[in-house]
Scaffold this active site. Structure first.
Site, PDB file in Angstrom:
ATOM      1  N   GLY A 268       2.568  -5.543  10.482  1.00 31.06           N
ATOM      2  CA  GLY A 268       1.486  -5.988  11.348  1.00 31.06           C
ATOM      3  C   GLY A 268       0.508  -4.886  11.707  1.00 31.06           C
ATOM      4  O   GLY A 268      -0.545  -5.153  12.296  1.00 31.06           O
ATOM      5  N   GLY A 269       0.818  -3.643  11.349  1.00 32.54           N
ATOM      6  CA  GLY A 269      -0.061  -2.524  11.671  1.00 32.54           C
ATOM      7  C   GLY A 269      -1.247  -2.438  10.736  1.00 32.54           C
ATOM      8  O   GLY A 269      -1.349  -3.197   9.766  1.00 32.54           O
TER       9      GLY A 269
ATOM     10  N   ILE B 236       5.455   6.158   4.616  1.00 33.65           N
ATOM     11  CA  ILE B 236       4.129   6.617   5.049  1.00 33.65           C
ATOM     12  C   ILE B 236       4.299   7.819   5.966  1.00 33.65           C
ATOM     13  O   ILE B 236       4.972   7.740   6.992  1.00 33.65           O
ATOM     14  CB  ILE B 236       3.371   5.506   5.818  1.00 33.65           C
ATOM     15  CG1 ILE B 236       3.424   4.183   5.070  1.00 33.65           C
ATOM     16  CG2 ILE B 236       1.939   5.942   6.092  1.00 33.65           C
ATOM     17  CD1 ILE B 236       2.850   4.226   3.701  1.00 33.65           C
ATOM     18  N   SER B 237       3.679   8.946   5.599  1.00 33.61           N
ATOM     19  CA  SER B 237       3.732  10.139   6.435  1.00 33.61           C
ATOM     20  C   SER B 237       2.316  10.524   6.859  1.00 33.61           C
ATOM     21  O   SER B 237       1.385   9.726   6.747  1.00 33.61           O
ATOM     22  CB  SER B 237       4.424  11.279   5.689  1.00 33.61           C
ATOM     23  OG  SER B 237       4.683  12.352   6.577  1.00 33.61           O
TER      24      SER B 237
ATOM     25  N   LYS C  82      -0.191  15.514   9.939  1.00 31.79           N
ATOM     26  CA  LYS C  82       0.303  16.187  11.148  1.00 31.79           C
ATOM     27  C   LYS C  82       1.724  16.696  10.974  1.00 31.79           C
ATOM     28  O   LYS C  82       2.251  17.413  11.839  1.00 31.79           O
ATOM     29  CB  LYS C  82       0.197  15.237  12.343  1.00 31.79           C
ATOM     30  CG  LYS C  82      -1.240  14.922  12.712  1.00 31.79           C
ATOM     31  CD  LYS C  82      -1.328  13.871  13.796  1.00 31.79           C
ATOM     32  CE  LYS C  82      -2.793  13.619  14.156  1.00 31.79           C
ATOM     33  NZ  LYS C  82      -3.586  13.109  13.029  1.00 31.79           N
TER      34      LYS C  82
ATOM     35  N   VAL D 226      -7.023   7.773   9.418  1.00 34.51           N
ATOM     36  CA  VAL D 226      -7.484   6.552   8.771  1.00 34.51           C
ATOM     37  C   VAL D 226      -8.573   5.922   9.632  1.00 34.51           C
ATOM     38  O   VAL D 226      -8.363   5.648  10.815  1.00 34.51           O
ATOM     39  CB  VAL D 226      -6.327   5.558   8.567  1.00 34.51           C
ATOM     40  CG1 VAL D 226      -6.823   4.289   7.902  1.00 34.51           C
ATOM     41  CG2 VAL D 226      -5.237   6.201   7.723  1.00 34.51           C
TER      42      VAL D 226
ATOM     43  N   GLU E 298      -2.167  18.733  20.045  1.00 37.62           N
ATOM     44  CA  GLU E 298      -3.266  18.669  19.087  1.00 37.62           C
ATOM     45  C   GLU E 298      -3.590  20.037  18.508  1.00 37.62           C
ATOM     46  O   GLU E 298      -3.397  21.066  19.167  1.00 37.62           O
ATOM     47  CB  GLU E 298      -4.525  18.092  19.750  1.00 37.62           C
ATOM     48  CG  GLU E 298      -4.522  16.587  19.888  1.00 37.62           C
ATOM     49  CD  GLU E 298      -5.879  16.070  20.321  1.00 37.62           C
ATOM     50  OE1 GLU E 298      -6.231  14.952  19.898  1.00 37.62           O
ATOM     51  OE2 GLU E 298      -6.570  16.758  21.079  1.00 37.62           O
TER      52      GLU E 298
END
Length: 607
Positions: A283-284, A400-401, A404, A442, A536
């Site tokens: 669903g993402g 999926i990586s 980061k 993305v 970050e």
């Protein structure tokens, strides 16, 4: 005026022109006022009949003469010439004599009067009506086939846009008129041209334009106050989904990212078509796009697994509607990755051939505040799905990586780095091929800066950027999904695939582009710097120096080396985290993820 009335009017006007031009020709040729002779009457009747015959044949009365051009002039010439020839033949048969001079003068008068009467309206329209035109004055960037097609469409249709000029860097076209519209100059003349010609609208009409070139052009357009639009995607024009006059606004996706990688359709079809495919996190934003693109290859079953029932329901309904005529069986499973028994049960029920593991917690600040949840979902969840896939003989497992995971400074990045280790270790002990796909930010995905910036612009600003030097790699959701699918076909087991994402983009530049695309000015919206958030970095990396292979395994796709795997340490973190504080969990994850040892074994990179 009705169609029938219009035809009748044209027939009447042409009849008057044909008859009067014959008698006028007789007067010019013979200087005689005795025009009503038998021969003249015969010529008149034959010419009148033949003219209407050929006018009907060439659809002369159906033309929209307000848009007349060379093509219509050629048709007039054909119809008049053939009618004169036919009249000459009839004259020879009846009188045994042809009045060549008379017919030639008649031909010239027909061309002058009939052609002139048709083009008078065009001249009037172009000279008087256009000067008072209330349509938006439009500048077309690109005087090639697409640009001239756009100009023709706007001229020949009742559009709100009026083409005023072209901009083209081709020096051979500059200072020429195409369809009566001047080519003003190159892109360096754009700003002045907009001001001098009072341009309201700009259309970028170069379908094959590369993103870097589009960026240059858009930046020039952004210096003006004219609204900028672009042609539809080239594939939409070719397939007929959209016509050339269906302009769209320039999107941030057009300006950022990189040129898209083409898929190896044959290799993907081989491992997807008529197979059972399972997608976690379906669903993402990434998971749902993987489902859309996988469906194009006609799997036998597509299992949509996710924790949120609303998002799973949404993608299920979308796919059922899009592929209602296909034989694909869409199956939904609401499940938590932390439920090991449920993962085993799902694998046992469907026995998938390929698993795309897209489920994960990915929001950096939230995971900084909730590191235990990163362990639950990104580590324990990945381990559960990977174990279940291996136990039930899945052929290929693609995780999926993220970029980061390279030299991670955040809990999210560290948890994804350790998840990569888990699936690389699984590849060593399993017959299933386990691989990871690593990419940058993305565009438009949930939690990304694009939706946030858009909301801030809608509210009138300001846009908040963490730091003026903050840079990130960007790619579109479809391209990220293509990479994931392609990686499955390239997998030999144990690889970390990385997309060559081109140059990183400054977040502040992204914010400025979004403001311009929204039709606002940077001064109106404003940009504020809020400071770097916990976890970050100013810049992201796709591979550490000791992970990089220089050779590409596929166009724009690299593969990393195998790093040292700390499986026992990962298991220790998983078993002890409930007894640790948030700060202790964070330190444990980052400490383990940033160990630098690299094994001597390299992943094969032959295509």
């Amino acid at each position: 005026m009705t169609y029938r009335q219009r035809i009748s009017l044209f027939i009447f006007i042409d009849s008057v022109i044909v008859v009067t031009s014959i008698f006028f020709s007789r007067f010019l040729v013979d200087a005689s006022f005795s025009v009503f002779t038998v021969s003249t009457t015969i010529i008149s009747i034959s010419l009148l009949m033949s003219h209407h015959i050929f006018a009907y044949k060439f659809k002369l009365y159906k033309k929209a003469w307000e848009y007349a051009s060379i093509g219509e002039l050629v048709i007039i010439c054909k119809a008049i010439t053939l009618s004169i020839v036919l009249a000459a033949i009839l004259q020879q048969l009846i009188n045994q004599e042809v009045y060549y001079r008379l017919l030639f003068v008649t031909w010239m008068l027909h061309m002058l009067i009939i052609g002139g009467s048709r083009f008078c309206w065009r001249v009037y329209r172009d000279t008087y009506i256009k000067n008072n035109d209330s349509r938006k004055r439009t500048l077309i960037i690109g005087a090639g086939s697409a640009g001239t097609m756009v100009a023709r469409q706007l001229l020949n249709n009742e559009s709100e846009l009026l083409p005023i000029g072209y901009i083209d860097d081709n020096a051979k076209k500059q200072n020429l008129d195409i369809l009566g519209i001047p080519v003003i100059g190159g892109i360096d003349k754009l700003e002045n041209a907009v001001a001098e010609l009072k341009i309201d609208h700009i259309i970028i009409a170069i379908p094959s334009l590369r993103k870097k070139e589009l960026n240059i052009i858009f930046n020039e357009c952004a210096k003006t106050k004219a609204k900028t639009q672009i042609l539809p995607m080239l594939e939409d024009l070719i397939t007929g989904k959209l016509s050339v006059n269906k302009f769209r606004d320039v999107q941030v996706e057009d300006l950022l990212g990189r040129e898209q990688v083409e898929l190896d359709i044959d290799s993907i079809s081989e491992y997807v078509t008529n197979k059972v495919i399972l997608v976690t996190g379906a669903g993402g934003s990434i998971g749902s796009e993987i489902c859309r693109q996988i469906s194009e290859f006609n799997p036998r079953q597509l299992i949509l697994l996710g924790h949120g029932e609303n998002s799973i329901y949404s993608i299920e309904m979308e796919l059922r509607e899009l592929y209602r005529t296909s034989k694909i069986e869409f199956i939904t499973e609401i499940a938590d990755l932390q439920d090991e028994k449920k993962m085993m049960a799902v694998m046992d029920t469907y026995h998938p051939n390929v698993v795309y593991h897209a489920a994960a917690h990915k929001h950096v600040p939230l995971m900084e505040r909730n590191p235990e949840e990163a362990i639950k979902n990104n580590l324990i969840g990945t381990r559960n799905v990977a174990n279940a896939a291996s136990w039930h003989g899945v052929d290929t497992f693609v995780m999926i990586s993220t970029d980061k995971a390279v030299n991670p400074t955040s809990v999210m990045g560290a948890s994804k780095k350790l998840a990569e280790m888990i699936i690389q270790n699984m590849n060593k002990i399993s017959n299933t091929k386990f691989v990871a796909v690593r990419f940058g930010n993305v565009l438009g995905s949930r939690g990304s800066v694009i939706p946030l910036f858009k909301k801030q612009i809608e509210k009138g600003g300001p846009i908040t950027v963490t730091h003026p030097d903050m840079v990130r790699y960007f790619m579109t959701i479809p391209e990220a999904s293509r990479l994931v699918i392609q990686a499955g076909s390239l997998a030999k087991g144990g690889e970390i695939f990385v997309l060559d994402m081109g140059d990183p983009v400054k977040i502040v530049d992204l914010a400025k582009n979004l403001i311009r695309l929204s039709g606002n000015t940077i001064e109106d919206i404003g940009i504020e710097f809020s400071g770097i958030r916990p976890g970050e970095k100013l810049f992201e990396e796709l591979l550490k120096d000791d992970e990089v292979h220089d050779q590409q395994i596929y166009p724009k796709i690299y593969v990393g080396k195998t790093a040292q795997l700390y499986i026992e340490e990962i298991e220790q973190i998983i078993s002890t985290y409930p007894n640790l504080s948030k700060e202790e969990i964070r330190k444990a994850l980052l400490s383990l993820a940033n160990r630098t040892a690299v094994s001597q074994t390299l992943i094969p990179i032959e295509a």
